[in-house]
Design a protein around this motif. Structure first.
Motif, short mmCIF file in Angstrom:
data_model
loop_
_atom_site.label_atom_id
_atom_site.label_comp_id
_atom_site.label_asym_id
_atom_site.label_seq_id
_atom_site.Cartn_x
_atom_site.Cartn_y
_atom_site.Cartn_z
N ILE A 1 0.83 -1.21 0.00
CA ILE A 1 0.00 0.00 0.00
C ILE A 1 0.86 1.25 0.00
O ILE A 1 0.56 2.24 -0.68
CB ILE A 1 -1.00 0.00 1.18
CG1 ILE A 1 -1.99 1.17 1.05
CG2 ILE A 1 -0.30 -0.01 2.52
CD1 ILE A 1 -3.13 1.11 2.05
N ASP B 1 -2.96 5.88 4.80
CA ASP B 1 -3.11 4.44 4.64
C ASP B 1 -3.43 3.82 5.98
O ASP B 1 -3.02 4.31 7.03
CB ASP B 1 -1.84 3.83 4.05
CG ASP B 1 -0.58 4.20 4.83
OD1 ASP B 1 -0.50 3.88 6.03
OD2 ASP B 1 0.33 4.80 4.23
N LEU C 1 -4.42 2.28 -5.88
CA LEU C 1 -4.03 1.20 -4.98
C LEU C 1 -4.48 -0.17 -5.42
O LEU C 1 -3.88 -1.19 -5.05
CB LEU C 1 -4.62 1.46 -3.58
CG LEU C 1 -4.11 2.69 -2.82
CD1 LEU C 1 -4.88 2.84 -1.51
CD2 LEU C 1 -2.62 2.59 -2.55
#
Length: 484
Positions: A115, A179, A238
């Motif tokens: 990520i 994130d 993502l």
């Protein structure tokens, strides 16, 4: 250059901020100065950011500005120049990553988790790390290394967890986007507590890589932001499979890019016309939820109706969800942390030790029973989403609680036996494997944030975010900033 003292830049969304940098209305260095000035101004009060790498971040911002000069705006990445602190359980190459544990107090990874790598490839400038509970266990962000993260809306209260540092930083206007990860509510619960958006995708949409167990399905990575639109933008960079994880990706990145490019609905439109929503207050299994949260839920259900949805009381059969979650979580905790607990037991918090030992004590029949229960739960969930497009329910069972507590021992007078039991509003949904998003739903009479949880069928992430974005635009609850 003098750092900006106001939050004008950091009130912008990630989409707006990156567009301003790409169009040269502002430089990446100016944005970074505003980011760090905001940390200096508010972080002593909220304790969201625990590690900073200012020299490396300014070097990255200078490179971003050089690239801006020689590259057409539409060829620059979607998050070009946007500053971001990362969750302290996510490995970031060259930046101390402790997982909130004394065991890893000086750990500096030599790689990026997926990520983080995908955010950096999309133009994000890594500026440091934000706080977590030790090993992301529990939904209250405190640890022995850095102390407690406080809620920006009431600094005597919890910011939630385990992505509590990210939620507090975003709500505090330190950054627009972050994130996180979510096994039992670790994106959704802090989003609810801090008046932001937390998205848990379907299995495989954003793989957890690298991972010691490539087939693990309960934990997820995902974005957290002040708007659903920024979450959509994040997912457009993502999403996608990774060869290290053999799970299928049920949604193409192009689908999120298409959603990100769609015209936003007008606030007075009816963009959810024909959408069928099931509403539940107790998940059909007697989950206790504080009355102030239920009042907000029922009030906001009418908003969904005003923008076109049909809302009626309905819920999947979730009777098997507790068993599926509890067994799978214990197994995963043991897989990931048994060596750490065996070698550093005295340095690890007791809740983690308990959960790992529970996993080590699992028997073959327990694992078999949980596998059968998961199949029954999947069938029940599929049946529900054959009749409804979405499920609407509380994100959290409680309002943000006093930050000196480790975890809640009672909810509405009902005793809680473990440090995760007060999170059943999230863990029951985790067990289904379905995508879920927490959106700001308003505030309690005392001014504390309340999040609403929307759930869709596995693989229907785009449809889920389209509906959540329509509600978000109609209400704009996240625009109510904390006073810091």
């Amino acid at each position: 250059m003098t750092a900006r003292a106001d939050t004008s830049l950091l009130e912008l969304s990630a989409r707006e901020l990156s567009a301003a940098i790409r169009q040269r209305s502002v430089s990446a260095r100016e944005v970074l100065e505003a980011h760090y000035a905001r940390i200096d101004a508010v972080n002593p009060a909220v304790n969201a950011v625990v590690t900073q790498v200012r020299e490396a971040a300014y070097a990255a911002a200078a490179r971003a500005d050089e690239r801006t000069v020689v590259t057409p705006p539409d060829e620059l990445p979607p998050l070009h120049g946007v500053p971001m602190t990362h969750k302290d359980t996510h490995a970031v190459r060259g930046i101390r990553t402790t997982s909130g544990s004394p065991v890893f107090a000086e750990h500096v990874p030599d790689h990026d988790d997926l990520i983080v790598a995908r955010f950096r490839a999309a133009g994000v400038i890594s500026t440091g790390k934000n706080n977590v509970p030790e090993f992301a266990a529990g939904s209250h962000s405190f640890n022995e290394l850095f102390g407690t993260t406080h809620n920006p809306y009431d600094r005597t209260r919890s910011a939630g967890g385990s992505s509590g540092g990210a939620a507090a930083a975003i709500a505090s206007r330190i950054q627009p986007l972050g994130d996180g990860s979510d096994m039992g509510g670790s994106l959704r619960n802090p989003a609810s507590f801090c008046n932001v958006v937390g998205f848990r995708p379907s299995t495989g949409v954003l793989p957890l890589a690298p991972s010691p167990d490539a087939w693990a399905w309960l934990g997820r990575s995902g974005p957290i932001a002040r708007s659903v639109d920024d979450v959509v933008l994040a997912m457009s960079v993502l999403t996608g499979p990774d060869p290290r994880v053999p799970l299928a990706c049920p949604v193409e990145r192009a689908a999120f890019r298409t959603l990100a490019a769609e015209d936003l609905p007008e606030p007075d439109a009816r963009p959810l016309a024909g959408v069928r929503i099931g509403l539940t207050t107790d998940f059909g299994v007697g989950v206790p939820v504080e009355a102030e949260i239920l009042d907000v839920l029922r009030e906001q259900a009418r908003v969904f109706e005003q923008i076109g949805a049909v809302v009626e009381e309905a819920v999947p059969d979730l009777r098997d969800a507790d068993e599926v979650f509890d067994v799978t979580r214990a197994f995963d905790m043991a897989v990931n942390l048994r060596t750490v607990v065996a070698e550093h037991r005295e340095q690890v918090k007791p809740e983690v030790v308990w959960n790992v030992e529970k996993g080590l004590a699992l028997t073959g029949p327990q694992l078999m029973d949980a596998a059968l229960a998961r199949t029954r739960l999947h069938e029940a969930t599929q049946a529900f989403f054959g009749a409804y497009d979405l499920l609407l329910c509380p994100t959290a069972q409680v309002l943000p609680f006093p930050s000196e507590e480790r975890w809640l021992r009672t909810v509405t007078g009902m005793p809680m036996q473990t440090y995760v039991e007060w999170l059943r509003s999230a863990t029951l949904i985790s067990a289904t494997g379905c995508p879920a998003v927490s959106v700001p739903g308003g505030f309690s009479p005392g001014g504390l944030p309340v999040g609403l949880q929307l759930v869709a069928a596995h693989g229907r992430d785009v449809e889920l975010l389209r509906a959540a974005r329509a509600y978000d635009i109609a209400t704009r609850h996240a625009e109510r900033a904390p006073v810091l």
